[in-house]
Design a protein around this motif. Structure first.
Motif, PDB file in Angstrom:
ATOM      1  N   SER A  82       0.823  -1.204   0.000  1.00  0.00           N
ATOM      2  CA  SER A  82       0.000   0.000   0.000  1.00  0.00           C
ATOM      3  C   SER A  82       0.862   1.260   0.000  1.00  0.00           C
ATOM      4  CB  SER A  82      -0.937   0.003   1.212  1.00  0.00           C
ATOM      5  OG  SER A  82      -0.176  -0.033   2.404  1.00  0.00           O
ATOM      6  N   ILE A  83       2.066   1.164   0.548  1.00  0.00           N
ATOM      7  CA  ILE A  83       2.972   2.318   0.531  1.00  0.00           C
ATOM      8  C   ILE A  83       3.608   2.450  -0.850  1.00  0.00           C
ATOM      9  CG2 ILE A  83       5.104   3.262   1.503  1.00  0.00           C
ATOM     10  CD1 ILE A  83       4.366   1.731   4.093  1.00  0.00           C
ATOM     11  N   LEU A  84       4.095   1.343  -1.387  1.00  0.00           N
ATOM     12  CA  LEU A  84       4.806   1.377  -2.660  1.00  0.00           C
ATOM     13  C   LEU A  84       3.880   1.365  -3.863  1.00  0.00           C
ATOM     14  CD1 LEU A  84       7.619  -1.214  -1.891  1.00  0.00           C
ATOM     15  CD2 LEU A  84       7.816   1.259  -1.940  1.00  0.00           C
ATOM     16  N   LEU A  85       2.664   0.868  -3.694  1.00  0.00           N
ATOM     17  CA  LEU A  85       1.683   0.732  -4.763  1.00  0.00           C
ATOM     18  C   LEU A  85       2.114  -0.237  -5.850  1.00  0.00           C
ATOM     19  CD1 LEU A  85       0.614   4.459  -5.153  1.00  0.00           C
ATOM     20  CD2 LEU A  85      -0.518   2.677  -3.837  1.00  0.00           C
ATOM     21  N   MET A  86       3.111  -1.038  -5.597  1.00  0.00           N
ATOM     22  CA  MET A  86       3.548  -1.999  -6.596  1.00  0.00           C
ATOM     23  C   MET A  86       4.315  -3.134  -5.925  1.00  0.00           C
ATOM     24  SD  MET A  86       6.485   0.360  -8.411  1.00  0.00           S
ATOM     25  CE  MET A  86       5.486   1.834  -8.454  1.00  0.00           C
ATOM     26  N   PRO A  87       4.091  -4.368  -6.392  1.00  0.00           N
ATOM     27  CA  PRO A  87       4.873  -5.478  -5.870  1.00  0.00           C
ATOM     28  C   PRO A  87       6.325  -5.391  -6.361  1.00  0.00           C
ATOM     29  CG  PRO A  87       2.943  -6.252  -7.092  1.00  0.00           C
ATOM     30  CD  PRO A  87       3.047  -4.785  -7.301  1.00  0.00           C
ATOM     31  N   VAL A  88       7.262  -5.517  -5.447  1.00  0.00           N
ATOM     32  CA  VAL A  88       8.681  -5.478  -5.779  1.00  0.00           C
ATOM     33  C   VAL A  88       9.288  -6.817  -5.374  1.00  0.00           C
ATOM     34  CG1 VAL A  88      10.875  -4.302  -5.404  1.00  0.00           C
ATOM     35  CG2 VAL A  88       8.754  -3.000  -5.342  1.00  0.00           C
TER      36      VAL A  88
END
Length: 175
Positions: free
Chosen positions: A12-18
């Motif tokens: 939710s912070i990054l808005l993307m799976p890393v």
């Protein structure tokens, strides 16, 4: 090789799976890590990402339309790009989907895989196809067929090991 994904709580912070992975023992003296991002921005959303110099060379594969570079004298000319050492930041505009896989080399590690001086890629982004057209096309095709991060890591490990072996054999022949 160790695969890991940033925990869901960070999404939710990054808005993307890393995703991150460490290279095999054979490649670890030359490769620092592999990473990938899979992202879908909300419809119509635009995100500007500032890319800051790290001192490390990266080979990046873009699986969706390439981001637009907003900084003058910078461009992404292909989907498989070798990013040389950078002397300053640049901004990229992301719209819609983003899917990227990166190979981060240790300082000077890239020299074991490609036979040219690092000064030729200083502050530049070079298409892998400009370095080796057939290898660039083959790698891009195999990576596009992969459906998981783990499969992509396996593909680049094989590709890099073949390059390393070929360059080692060339060096032995010349000595």
């Amino acid at each position: 090789m160790g695969l890991r994904t940033i925990p869901q709580s960070f999404h939710s912070i990054l808005l993307m799976p890393v995703h991150f992975a460490t290279p095999s023992k054979t490649l670890s003296p030359y490769i620092k890590r592999y990473w990938a991002i899979e992202n879908v921005l909300d419809r119509g959303e635009v995100c500007v990402q500032r890319i800051t110099p790290t001192g490390l060379t990266e080979l990046m594969l873009y699986f969706t339309p390439r981001p637009k570079i907003l900084t003058e004298n910078k461009k992404l000319s292909d989907n498989v790009v070798l990013h040389g050492h950078q002397n300053g930041f640049y901004d990229m505009e992301l719209t819609g989907e983003l899917s990227v896989f990166s190979i981060v080399f240790h300082p000077q590690g890239v020299m074991r895989f490609f036979n040219f001086p690092l000064s030729e890629i200083y502050n530049r982004n070079i298409s892998l196809k400009d370095i080796n057209a057939q290898a660039g096309r083959d790698l891009e095709e195999r990576m596009n067929e992969a459906t998981t991060f783990g499969q992509r890591v396996s593909i680049v490990e094989t590709y890099l090991f073949e390059l390393l072996k070929r360059n080692f054999d060339d060096f032995k022949f010349r000595s």
